[in-house]
Design a protein around this motif. Structure first.
Motif, PDB file in Angstrom:
ATOM      1  N   ALA A  36      17.903 153.218  90.566  1.00 30.41           N
ATOM      2  CA  ALA A  36      18.673 152.541  89.768  1.00 30.41           C
ATOM      3  C   ALA A  36      19.281 153.379  88.816  1.00 30.41           C
ATOM      4  N   HIS A  37      19.372 154.701  89.027  1.00 31.02           N
ATOM      5  CA  HIS A  37      19.900 155.585  88.152  1.00 31.02           C
ATOM      6  C   HIS A  37      20.970 156.445  88.794  1.00 31.02           C
ATOM      7  N   ARG A  38      21.798 156.995  88.106  1.00 30.27           N
ATOM      8  CA  ARG A  38      22.601 158.089  88.902  1.00 30.27           C
ATOM      9  C   ARG A  38      22.862 159.550  87.989  1.00 30.27           C
ATOM     10  N   ALA A  60      15.365 145.084  76.867  1.00 26.99           N
ATOM     11  CA  ALA A  60      15.088 145.669  78.291  1.00 26.99           C
ATOM     12  C   ALA A  60      16.396 146.590  78.644  1.00 26.99           C
ATOM     13  N   VAL A  61      16.117 147.869  78.660  1.00 22.67           N
ATOM     14  CA  VAL A  61      16.862 148.957  79.132  1.00 22.67           C
ATOM     15  C   VAL A  61      17.093 149.043  80.584  1.00 22.67           C
ATOM     16  N   LEU A  62      18.155 148.729  81.151  1.00 29.31           N
ATOM     17  CA  LEU A  62      18.143 148.323  82.767  1.00 29.31           C
ATOM     18  C   LEU A  62      19.352 149.412  83.486  1.00 29.31           C
ATOM     19  N   GLY A  63      18.765 149.956  84.495  1.00 26.52           N
ATOM     20  CA  GLY A  63      19.920 150.532  85.308  1.00 26.52           C
ATOM     21  C   GLY A  63      20.348 149.537  86.425  1.00 26.52           C
ATOM     22  N   SER A  64      20.703 149.924  87.480  1.00 26.09           N
ATOM     23  CA  SER A  64      21.210 149.143  88.654  1.00 26.09           C
ATOM     24  C   SER A  64      20.046 148.170  89.029  1.00 26.09           C
ATOM     25  N   MET A  65      20.273 146.974  89.062  1.00 32.00           N
ATOM     26  CA  MET A  65      19.522 145.905  89.524  1.00 32.00           C
ATOM     27  C   MET A  65      20.166 144.827  90.384  1.00 32.00           C
ATOM     28  N   SER A  66      19.270 144.078  91.158  1.00 30.74           N
ATOM     29  CA  SER A  66      19.678 143.115  91.960  1.00 30.74           C
ATOM     30  C   SER A  66      19.763 141.724  91.308  1.00 30.74           C
ATOM     31  N   PRO A  67      20.554 140.792  91.565  1.00 32.16           N
ATOM     32  CA  PRO A  67      20.732 139.703  90.762  1.00 32.16           C
ATOM     33  C   PRO A  67      19.157 138.898  90.851  1.00 32.16           C
ATOM     34  N   GLU A  68      18.465 138.968  91.919  1.00 35.59           N
ATOM     35  CA  GLU A  68      17.200 138.375  92.077  1.00 35.59           C
ATOM     36  C   GLU A  68      16.236 138.843  90.842  1.00 35.59           C
TER      37      GLU A  68
END
Length: 417
Positions: A247-249, A331-339
């Motif tokens: 989820a990170h780069r 919530a501190v979020l990286g890349s995630m799916s809509p689900e």
């Protein structure tokens, strides 16, 4: 003597070999002057080895870290205190402390002489751009003769730990509403100003302080009764950190993961200072934080957090759901799916306030790992459930965008509003 010979330096071995060679040539050539020179050259390292090997220095060592907890990119001062506890002065001492590679090169010092009962203090600085817990020590002392012919190494056993925490930036005050929860007997203290006759007691429970026993009520009821205490109301919240590797780069201190950790630390410290009872959750589940030191405990935990191989936020969402009683979820979020976004979004209901800090991870890497459409879809899902959206692209400080947490989630095609 045997240990002294093993401690000969390259110079000492060269002297010994040259002296023996001179002695051999003197015998073969019958040169008395060369023989005397050979004896002198060979005797020097042998005498130095004997003196150093028979030296019985007793040194006491202590180490102090100031501060013992430093931010990434900051400095800490290490103070070494050496004391000669014998009645003999020391000779030449070579001091070397063991320092991890991340903190810099190993510091080395030379002490010419320490008098009997004398004390020497040595300072040096360490700095790390990486988070973590770093062990400093043990200290080694090399005893050498004045000619550098013999060096005998002795080591201490003590070591200390330097905690390098994520960078924390001050955040502006933002009003975040949420429900108030706590543990106790009642919202207000039941003892009235008129005296003990108006006390509303209850039965004694295991663990109650005996100083709270109300003896008049105890005599009346025939069992131990205690006074009710004031409810300790405290706002409670949860901080979710997305540690999934995929989820990170980016790599190193400027990667999106390190920015996420720093943002989580800044938010957690900010909320703790405002009196919020906080718990930390990652995609691996709930993390244990010690009581009475929320900020320090949070920073110590985040100092060693690493990326996980998980592909979903399921475990983290489950931990948030099982915790219950959270008036605020950040919530501190990286890349995630809509689900995943939809399952997370469902946690916001009733009096719960949800704030999503969304890292635009594609801005950390020019290669296309995701898409802007997916990023906007996640925003739309969270905003649709009433979450407040804080967008955090590369090169932007969390302090400059934290004000967006005050805006209730309404999403348009252009972004969060």
């Amino acid at each position: 003597m045997r240990s002294g010979l093993r401690a000969l330096t390259s110079r000492g071995r060269s002297f010994l070999a040259s002296g023996l060679a001179a002695l051999l040539m003197a015998v073969l050539l019958g040169e008395n002057d060369l023989f005397r020179i050979g004896v002198l050259v060979a005797a020097l390292p042998l005498i130095a080895a004997l003196v150093v090997a028979r030296t019985r220095y007793r040194l006491a060592c202590a180490r102090r870290l100031d501060p013992p907890r430093a931010e990434a990119g900051g400095e800490a001062t290490v103070t070494l205190r050496l004391e000669n506890v014998t009645r003999l002065p020391t000779g030449l001492l070579l001091i070397e402390d063991t320092v991890p590679y991340a903190l810099g090169v190993r510091p080395r010092f030379v002490l010419d002489r320490v008098e009997p009962k004398g004390v020497r203090e040595i300072d040096y600085r360490v700095r790390s751009d990486l988070r973590g817990r770093f062990v400093i020590g043990p200290l080694s002392v090399r005893i050498a003769d004045p000619f550098g012919l013999v060096e005998l190494t002795r080591s201490f056993t003590i070591s200390d730990t330097l905690v390098v925490t994520p960078q924390v930036v001050a955040l502006p005050h933002v009003r975040l509403s949420g429900e108030w929860t706590g543990g106790g007997d009642s919202r207000t203290r039941s003892v009235a100003a008129a005296g003990d006759d108006d006390v509303a007691p209850r039965e004694y429970r295991q663990g109650d302080d005996l100083r709270r026993v109300h003896w008049r009520s105890t005599a009346r009821h025939g069992e131990l009764m205690v006074r009710r205490e004031e409810q300790q109301w405290q706002s409670r919240g949860a901080l979710l950190l997305d540690t999934r590797r995929y989820a990170h780069r980016g790599e190193g201190p400027r990667s999106s993961f390190e920015v996420a950790v720093s943002a989580a630390a800044s938010i957690g410290v900010h909320l703790a200072h405002e009196g919020l009872g906080l718990r930390l959750v990652t995609d691996q589940g709930a993390e244990h934080l010690t009581d009475n030191a929320t900020s320090y405990s949070l920073l110590d935990t985040l100092a060693v957090v690493k990326t996980s191989p998980a592909r979903s936020l399921e475990m983290g969402i489950t931990a948030l759901r099982q915790g219950g009683g959270d008036g605020l979820i950040v919530a501190v979020l990286g890349s995630m799916s809509p689900e995943d976004a939809r399952e997370l979004a469902k946690l916001r209901h009733g009096g719960v306030t949800g704030v999503a800090v969304l890292l635009d991870v594609d801005s950390w890497d020019v290669r296309e790992y995701g898409s802007a459409d997916n990023y906007q879809a996640v925003q739309a899902v969270l905003a649709g459930y009433g979450w407040r959206i804080v967008k955090l692209p590369a090169g932007t400080s969390i302090a400059s965008v934290w004000q967006d947490a005050a805006s209730k989630g309404r999403f348009t095609v252009g972004g969060a509003a």
